[in-house]
Scaffold this motif. Structure first.
Motif, mmCIF file in Angstrom:
data_model
loop_
_atom_site.group_PDB
_atom_site.id
_atom_site.type_symbol
_atom_site.label_atom_id
_atom_site.label_comp_id
_atom_site.label_asym_id
_atom_site.label_seq_id
_atom_site.Cartn_x
_atom_site.Cartn_y
_atom_site.Cartn_z
ATOM 1 N N THR A 50 0.828 -1.206 0.000
ATOM 2 C CA THR A 50 0.000 0.000 0.000
ATOM 3 C C THR A 50 0.859 1.251 0.000
ATOM 4 O OG1 THR A 50 -1.804 -1.107 1.174
ATOM 5 C CG2 THR A 50 -1.740 1.296 1.289
ATOM 6 N N VAL A 51 1.856 1.305 0.879
ATOM 7 C CA VAL A 51 2.713 2.482 0.987
ATOM 8 C C VAL A 51 3.530 2.689 -0.287
ATOM 9 C CG1 VAL A 51 4.643 3.511 2.254
ATOM 10 C CG2 VAL A 51 2.825 2.342 3.493
ATOM 11 N N GLY A 52 3.995 1.602 -0.880
ATOM 12 C CA GLY A 52 4.868 1.726 -2.036
ATOM 13 C C GLY A 52 4.171 1.967 -3.352
ATOM 14 N N GLU A 53 2.919 1.534 -3.495
ATOM 15 C CA GLU A 53 2.303 1.557 -4.818
ATOM 16 C C GLU A 53 0.956 2.275 -4.901
ATOM 17 O OE1 GLU A 53 2.079 -2.418 -6.356
ATOM 18 O OE2 GLU A 53 4.036 -2.973 -5.543
ATOM 19 N N ASN A 54 0.275 2.491 -3.788
ATOM 20 C CA ASN A 54 -1.118 2.949 -3.863
ATOM 21 C C ASN A 54 -1.368 4.368 -3.365
ATOM 22 O OD1 ASN A 54 -1.681 0.356 -4.779
ATOM 23 N ND2 ASN A 54 -2.241 -0.399 -2.747
ATOM 24 N N LEU A 55 -0.330 5.093 -2.951
ATOM 25 C CA LEU A 55 -0.554 6.441 -2.420
ATOM 26 C C LEU A 55 -0.546 7.517 -3.499
ATOM 27 C CD1 LEU A 55 1.591 6.376 0.866
ATOM 28 C CD2 LEU A 55 -0.888 6.145 0.630
ATOM 29 N N ILE A 56 0.156 7.264 -4.603
ATOM 30 C CA ILE A 56 0.265 8.239 -5.698
ATOM 31 C C ILE A 56 0.040 7.518 -7.022
ATOM 32 C CG2 ILE A 56 1.875 9.717 -6.967
ATOM 33 C CD1 ILE A 56 0.866 11.067 -4.542
ATOM 34 N N LEU A 57 -0.701 8.169 -7.924
ATOM 35 C CA LEU A 57 -1.013 7.584 -9.223
ATOM 36 C C LEU A 57 -0.201 8.259 -10.331
ATOM 37 C CD1 LEU A 57 -4.915 7.522 -8.864
ATOM 38 C CD2 LEU A 57 -3.297 5.691 -8.275
ATOM 39 N N GLU A 58 -0.054 7.549 -11.429
ATOM 40 C CA GLU A 58 0.543 8.086 -12.648
ATOM 41 C C GLU A 58 1.981 8.556 -12.476
ATOM 42 O OE1 GLU A 58 -1.126 7.677 -15.344
ATOM 43 O OE2 GLU A 58 -2.952 7.067 -14.299
ATOM 44 N N THR A 59 2.733 7.921 -11.616
ATOM 45 C CA THR A 59 4.161 8.238 -11.494
ATOM 46 C C THR A 59 4.873 7.058 -10.858
ATOM 47 O OG1 THR A 59 5.757 9.912 -10.774
ATOM 48 C CG2 THR A 59 4.093 9.256 -9.180
ATOM 49 N N THR A 60 6.175 7.055 -10.985
ATOM 50 C CA THR A 60 7.004 6.011 -10.382
ATOM 51 C C THR A 60 7.894 6.641 -9.322
ATOM 52 O OG1 THR A 60 7.043 4.735 -12.446
ATOM 53 C CG2 THR A 60 8.770 4.265 -10.825
ATOM 54 N N ILE A 61 7.912 6.050 -8.159
ATOM 55 C CA ILE A 61 8.753 6.561 -7.080
ATOM 56 C C ILE A 61 10.212 6.297 -7.429
ATOM 57 C CG2 ILE A 61 9.342 6.373 -4.633
ATOM 58 C CD1 ILE A 61 6.656 7.657 -5.139
ATOM 59 N N THR A 62 10.985 7.369 -7.569
ATOM 60 C CA THR A 62 12.398 7.264 -7.920
ATOM 61 C C THR A 62 13.247 7.031 -6.676
ATOM 62 O OG1 THR A 62 12.762 9.633 -7.663
ATOM 63 C CG2 THR A 62 11.988 8.870 -9.820
ATOM 64 N N PRO A 63 14.516 6.639 -6.866
ATOM 65 C CA PRO A 63 15.387 6.476 -5.698
ATOM 66 C C PRO A 63 15.489 7.744 -4.852
ATOM 67 C CG PRO A 63 16.382 5.432 -7.610
ATOM 68 C CD PRO A 63 15.165 6.152 -8.105
ATOM 69 N N LEU A 64 15.594 8.913 -5.498
ATOM 70 C CA LEU A 64 15.690 10.163 -4.746
ATOM 71 C C LEU A 64 14.395 10.441 -3.991
ATOM 72 C CD1 LEU A 64 17.220 12.699 -3.965
ATOM 73 C CD2 LEU A 64 16.357 13.791 -6.044
ATOM 74 N N ALA A 65 13.252 10.149 -4.617
ATOM 75 C CA ALA A 65 11.963 10.369 -3.956
ATOM 76 C C ALA A 65 11.809 9.446 -2.748
ATOM 77 C CB ALA A 65 10.819 10.148 -4.942
ATOM 78 N N ALA A 66 12.180 8.173 -2.910
ATOM 79 C CA ALA A 66 12.093 7.233 -1.790
ATOM 80 C C ALA A 66 13.018 7.656 -0.655
ATOM 81 C CB ALA A 66 12.451 5.824 -2.267
ATOM 82 N N THR A 67 14.225 8.082 -1.011
ATOM 83 C CA THR A 67 15.177 8.547 0.000
ATOM 84 C C THR A 67 14.628 9.750 0.750
ATOM 85 O OG1 THR A 67 17.035 7.789 -1.353
ATOM 86 C CG2 THR A 67 17.519 9.411 0.360
ATOM 87 N N THR A 68 14.065 10.698 0.021
ATOM 88 C CA THR A 68 13.517 11.903 0.642
ATOM 89 C C THR A 68 12.362 11.567 1.568
ATOM 90 O OG1 THR A 68 14.128 13.187 -1.328
ATOM 91 C CG2 THR A 68 12.561 14.193 0.199
ATOM 92 N N GLY A 69 11.444 10.720 1.106
ATOM 93 C CA GLY A 69 10.297 10.343 1.928
ATOM 94 C C GLY A 69 10.711 9.646 3.205
ATOM 95 N N LEU A 70 11.650 8.700 3.091
ATOM 96 C CA LEU A 70 12.120 7.988 4.277
ATOM 97 C C LEU A 70 12.856 8.922 5.232
ATOM 98 C CD1 LEU A 70 13.391 4.650 2.689
ATOM 99 C CD2 LEU A 70 11.449 4.933 4.223
ATOM 100 N N LEU A 71 13.625 9.861 4.688
ATOM 101 C CA LEU A 71 14.354 10.813 5.524
ATOM 102 C C LEU A 71 13.394 11.679 6.335
ATOM 103 C CD1 LEU A 71 16.975 12.220 6.385
ATOM 104 C CD2 LEU A 71 16.754 13.686 4.360
ATOM 105 N N VAL A 72 12.343 12.164 5.673
ATOM 106 C CA VAL A 72 11.364 13.015 6.363
ATOM 107 C C VAL A 72 10.647 12.225 7.462
ATOM 108 C CG1 VAL A 72 9.194 14.295 6.090
ATOM 109 C CG2 VAL A 72 11.021 14.540 4.399
#
Length: 382
Positions: A50-72
């Motif tokens: 759910t956290v990885g695939e269902n929170l945002i549509l029409e985009t792919t979570i990039t390494p930088l985006a995942a890093t930023t989200g986890l950091l926050v």
């Protein structure tokens, strides 16, 4: 991130037991690490998806985006560990991942948000209400403890027969339960559409727990109740690991699970290790804050606080909904405390905590959005 989860969100399950002097803080921290890590390995897959695939549509979570989200998210929870205010992990992680996803140009998943928001709003009144009613019943003089406590143990054990575990195969989904495994293996007949083997397994689990706790209570009422409280705390700690690890591994699902083909169990194992270390290193501080400052609970009200925690956590895991375990347990602690009047409940602490929860969700979205924009600009990433 997983370290912060182990230190923060997996701490509350044993807080009522500590408040009731049934176990020491350090013993609880040790058990939390072991049990939460086991729950993470066997039950964490649905929340991670759910956290990885269902929170945002029409985009792919990039390494930088995942890093930023986890950091926050991890920063929010580390702040909670060191200030003594339990931070809702689900709010921090969900907000951070929504923020970075929107910054990536993705579309909001409003159906998912509605489902999550409804569940989250129902948690405090449901957990608090169940705890209040359970504590009230346990305090009644006309219901002997040789009946009420074993009956609660039987209900919990009956539910245990139906919790979903990744180590149990199921032809219809990744996780199966003990009751489903027996049913598929035996192919037993049905009565009015109900599988008889499932009923038998449920009754068997409930009967064993009832008899075991009943014997303990007969020998010594206080000792029997404490035994049930510790067992219940262990079950809830196990459930907390399953419901929380996906908050750490979810942002990595698309990158490592889909693009690189890393098995989901490998990600869960990494998360479980972080939870284990975090619980051992950081849990004692939050355990003290949760157990001592919200309500002065006895063993009976402590049981009342944990029962709804177990039920709600397993429901969330089955539905794939990320939840704040702090929200569940603290609501239960408050509900159990109110059963004996308001004197044992810190109203100021409750008000500050609720305000902090709301601010966590909103500010994590804003910070996630802005921080990703900053990082992508600095690194020249479109």
């Amino acid at each position: 991130m997983a370290w912060s989860l182990g230190a923060n969100s997996n701490s509350p399950p044993f807080a009522p037991a500590i408040g009731a002097n049934a176990i020491s803080t350090m013993q609880a921290a040790f058990l939390i690490g072991i049990l939460a890590a086991a729950g993470a390995l066997t039950q964490g897959g649905s929340i991670s998806e759910t956290v990885g695939e269902n929170l945002i549509l029409e985009t792919t979570i990039t390494p930088l985006a995942a890093t930023t989200g986890l950091l926050v998210a991890a920063s929010f929870m580390a702040f909670g560990v060191y200030t003594g205010y339990p931070v809702p992990a689900a709010f921090a992680t969900t907000g951070a991942m929504v923020g970075v996803g929107l910054s990536l140009g993705g579309d909001p998943a409003f159906d998912t948000y509605q489902r999550l928001g409804t569940f989250w709003l129902l948690v405090p009144p449901t957990s608090g209400g169940m705890a209040f009613l359970t504590a009230t019943l346990l305090r009644r003089d006309d219901i002997p403890e040789t009946v009420s406590v074993p009956l609660l143990a039987a209900i919990v054990a009956g539910i245990l027969a139906h919790i979903r575990l990744g180590v149990i195969p199921n032809p219809e989904r990744p996780q199966g339960s003990v009751a489903e495994l027996v049913s598929h293996t035996l192919g037993s007949p049905t009565l009015l559409g109900i599988d008889l083997s499932v009923i038998a397994i449920t009754i068997g689990f409930a009967g064993i727990a009832f008899q075991y706790i009943r014997r303990k209570v007969h020998v010594s009422a206080e000792q029997g109740i404490r035994t049930f409280l510790l067992g219940l705390g262990g079950i809830v700690a196990f459930s907390s690991g399953g419901s929380q690890v996906g908050l750490a591994t979810g942002p990595l699902e698309e990158l490592y699970g889909i693009e690189l083909g890393l098995p989901g169990t490998a990600l869960l194992a990494i998360g479980a290790t972080g939870i284990l270390i975090g619980a051992w290193m950081g849990a004692p501080r939050l355990l003290q804050a949760t157990s001592r400052e919200y309500a002065q609970l006895g063993v009976r009200r402590s049981i009342a606080a944990l029962v709804p925690g177990f039920v709600i956590a397993q429901t969330a895991i089955a539905l794939g909904i990320p939840i704040s375990f702090n929200n569940i347990i603290i609501s239960g602690v408050i509900g159990g405390g109110l059963a004996a009047g308001t004197a044992g409940v810190s109203r100021r602490k409750i008000a500050v905590t609720i305000t902090f929860w709301v601010l966590t969700l909103t500010s994590s979205i804003v910070i996630g959005f802005g921080l990703y924009r900053l990082f992508s600009t600095l690194l020249g990433i479109e």
